[in-house]
Design an enzyme around this catalytic site. Structure first.
Site, PDB file in Angstrom:
ATOM      1  N   TYR A 167     100.462  18.115-121.259  1.00  0.00           N
ATOM      2  CA  TYR A 167     100.686  19.306-122.073  1.00  0.00           C
ATOM      3  C   TYR A 167     101.982  19.997-121.680  1.00  0.00           C
ATOM      4  O   TYR A 167     102.482  19.858-120.558  1.00  0.00           O
ATOM      5  CB  TYR A 167      99.525  20.292-121.921  1.00  0.00           C
ATOM      6  CG  TYR A 167      99.436  20.919-120.547  1.00  0.00           C
ATOM      7  CD1 TYR A 167     100.004  22.167-120.290  1.00  0.00           C
ATOM      8  CD2 TYR A 167      98.793  20.264-119.508  1.00  0.00           C
ATOM      9  CE1 TYR A 167      99.939  22.737-119.030  1.00  0.00           C
ATOM     10  CE2 TYR A 167      98.725  20.824-118.234  1.00  0.00           C
ATOM     11  CZ  TYR A 167      99.295  22.059-118.005  1.00  0.00           C
ATOM     12  OH  TYR A 167      99.238  22.625-116.750  1.00  0.00           O
ATOM     13  N   PHE A 216     106.715  27.495-119.745  1.00  0.00           N
ATOM     14  CA  PHE A 216     106.162  28.048-118.512  1.00  0.00           C
ATOM     15  C   PHE A 216     105.330  27.020-117.740  1.00  0.00           C
ATOM     16  O   PHE A 216     104.990  27.238-116.576  1.00  0.00           O
ATOM     17  CB  PHE A 216     105.325  29.307-118.776  1.00  0.00           C
ATOM     18  CG  PHE A 216     104.128  29.078-119.662  1.00  0.00           C
ATOM     19  CD1 PHE A 216     102.930  28.620-119.144  1.00  0.00           C
ATOM     20  CD2 PHE A 216     104.207  29.325-121.017  1.00  0.00           C
ATOM     21  CE1 PHE A 216     101.830  28.419-119.950  1.00  0.00           C
ATOM     22  CE2 PHE A 216     103.112  29.127-121.846  1.00  0.00           C
ATOM     23  CZ  PHE A 216     101.916  28.670-121.306  1.00  0.00           C
ATOM     24  N   ASP A 217     105.000  25.899-118.390  1.00  0.00           N
ATOM     25  CA  ASP A 217     104.238  24.866-117.690  1.00  0.00           C
ATOM     26  C   ASP A 217     104.420  23.546-118.430  1.00  0.00           C
ATOM     27  O   ASP A 217     104.460  23.524-119.667  1.00  0.00           O
ATOM     28  CB  ASP A 217     102.753  25.238-117.626  1.00  0.00           C
ATOM     29  CG  ASP A 217     102.008  24.485-116.535  1.00  0.00           C
ATOM     30  OD1 ASP A 217     102.650  23.692-115.817  1.00  0.00           O
ATOM     31  OD2 ASP A 217     100.786  24.692-116.405  1.00  0.00           O
ATOM     32  N   ILE A 273      90.954  28.575-120.614  1.00  0.00           N
ATOM     33  CA  ILE A 273      90.985  29.723-121.516  1.00  0.00           C
ATOM     34  C   ILE A 273      90.329  29.354-122.857  1.00  0.00           C
ATOM     35  O   ILE A 273      90.289  28.177-123.235  1.00  0.00           O
ATOM     36  CB  ILE A 273      92.429  30.230-121.730  1.00  0.00           C
ATOM     37  CG1 ILE A 273      93.343  29.089-122.198  1.00  0.00           C
ATOM     38  CG2 ILE A 273      92.951  30.876-120.466  1.00  0.00           C
ATOM     39  CD1 ILE A 273      94.778  29.519-122.458  1.00  0.00           C
ATOM     40  N   TYR A 299      95.490  34.742-122.328  1.00  0.00           N
ATOM     41  CA  TYR A 299      95.316  35.553-121.117  1.00  0.00           C
ATOM     42  C   TYR A 299      95.211  37.053-121.400  1.00  0.00           C
ATOM     43  O   TYR A 299      95.149  37.854-120.458  1.00  0.00           O
ATOM     44  CB  TYR A 299      96.448  35.263-120.135  1.00  0.00           C
ATOM     45  CG  TYR A 299      96.398  33.844-119.625  1.00  0.00           C
ATOM     46  CD1 TYR A 299      95.591  33.496-118.550  1.00  0.00           C
ATOM     47  CD2 TYR A 299      97.132  32.841-120.246  1.00  0.00           C
ATOM     48  CE1 TYR A 299      95.519  32.189-118.086  1.00  0.00           C
ATOM     49  CE2 TYR A 299      97.071  31.527-119.798  1.00  0.00           C
ATOM     50  CZ  TYR A 299      96.262  31.204-118.722  1.00  0.00           C
ATOM     51  OH  TYR A 299      96.193  29.903-118.292  1.00  0.00           O
ATOM     52  N   PHE A 340     100.977  25.381-127.152  1.00  0.00           N
ATOM     53  CA  PHE A 340     100.772  24.212-126.307  1.00  0.00           C
ATOM     54  C   PHE A 340     100.902  22.944-127.141  1.00  0.00           C
ATOM     55  O   PHE A 340     100.292  22.830-128.214  1.00  0.00           O
ATOM     56  CB  PHE A 340      99.382  24.227-125.667  1.00  0.00           C
ATOM     57  CG  PHE A 340      99.187  25.290-124.629  1.00  0.00           C
ATOM     58  CD1 PHE A 340      99.562  25.073-123.313  1.00  0.00           C
ATOM     59  CD2 PHE A 340      98.626  26.510-124.979  1.00  0.00           C
ATOM     60  CE1 PHE A 340      99.368  26.059-122.352  1.00  0.00           C
ATOM     61  CE2 PHE A 340      98.429  27.502-124.024  1.00  0.00           C
ATOM     62  CZ  PHE A 340      98.817  27.271-122.706  1.00  0.00           C
TER      63      PHE A 340
END
Length: 222
Positions: free
Chosen positions: A139, A149-150, A167, A193, A210
């Protein structure tokens, strides 16, 4: 003699029963107080007109169709004027809202009742995971401004998670996939979040995007 409290001319025109709402309006304006010195009179009137049209009458839909573009222009102009203000969080919330709205318009996208937007790039095969499944995925996660961010691929290996620990938007979206499938998921902040954000990396009230590939999953026997 005690001096009487002076009521401004605008407030004198407001009925006593409506004055609490007048004060609420003043309070809302105070949230933009930090940028007021940086704005021209015409710009202040434009903000006032936008608020009035959205809240009282009907907003200009032609302008709202380009809300993301105009919102970025406003942010860029304020940055050029070296203005930092508490309303930036509100601007971020608007950008996140627009991100979800625009994602739902993409060809092939589906928006569920919760607000999740999912667009399948490739349909997988077999069964879908359940909330009790252990899922292995690749992902990439990005913010509304496009910042990554990831990224599991950047780390060189897929990630494995118990789905029930993720989540809500991930839980819902992954359960709509099958192994070998890939998709784009756009999560409103309430499915991500929320107002607290996460770890100084994800801002409060942020919608997230995502790109996900479901590699495999296992589900324990009941």
């Amino acid at each position: 003699a005690q001096r009487a409290f002076r009521v401004s001319a605008p407030l004198r025109a407001v009925e006593e029963s409506d004055r609490p709402w007048y004060v609420l309006g003043v309070s809302l304006a105070d949230h933009l107080g930090d940028i007021k010195p940086a704005l021209s009179e015409a710009e202040k009137k434009a903000i006032s007109a936008g608020f009035n049209d959205r809240f009282v009458t009907k907003a200009d839909m032609e302008v709202l169709m380009k809300a993301s573009e105009y919102g970025k222009m406003a942010t860029d102009l304020l940055a050029q004027r070296n203005v930092s203000f508490g309303g930036n969080q509100s601007a971020d919330k608007v950008a996140s809202h627009n991100l979800v709205v625009e994602a739902a318009k993409e060809e092939g996208a589906i928006q569920t009742q919760t607000g999740l937007v999912i667009k399948h790039h490739k349909e997988g095969e077999g069964l879908s995971p359940t909330v009790k499944s252990m899922v292995t995925v690749h992902y990439t996660g990005t913010l509304a401004n496009g910042k990554v961010f990831d990224d599991s691929r950047a780390r060189g290996e897929p990630a494995t998670f118990p789905l029930e620990m993720l989540i809500p938007g991930w839980q819902e979206g992954i359960m709509m996939m099958r192994p070998g499938g890939s998709c784009k998921m756009t999560l409103p902040s309430n499915l991500a979040y929320g107002p607290q954000g996460a770890g100084g990396v994800i801002p409060p009230d942020a919608a997230l995007v995502f790109e996900v590939e479901l590699i495999e999953f296992t589900t324990p026997e009941a």
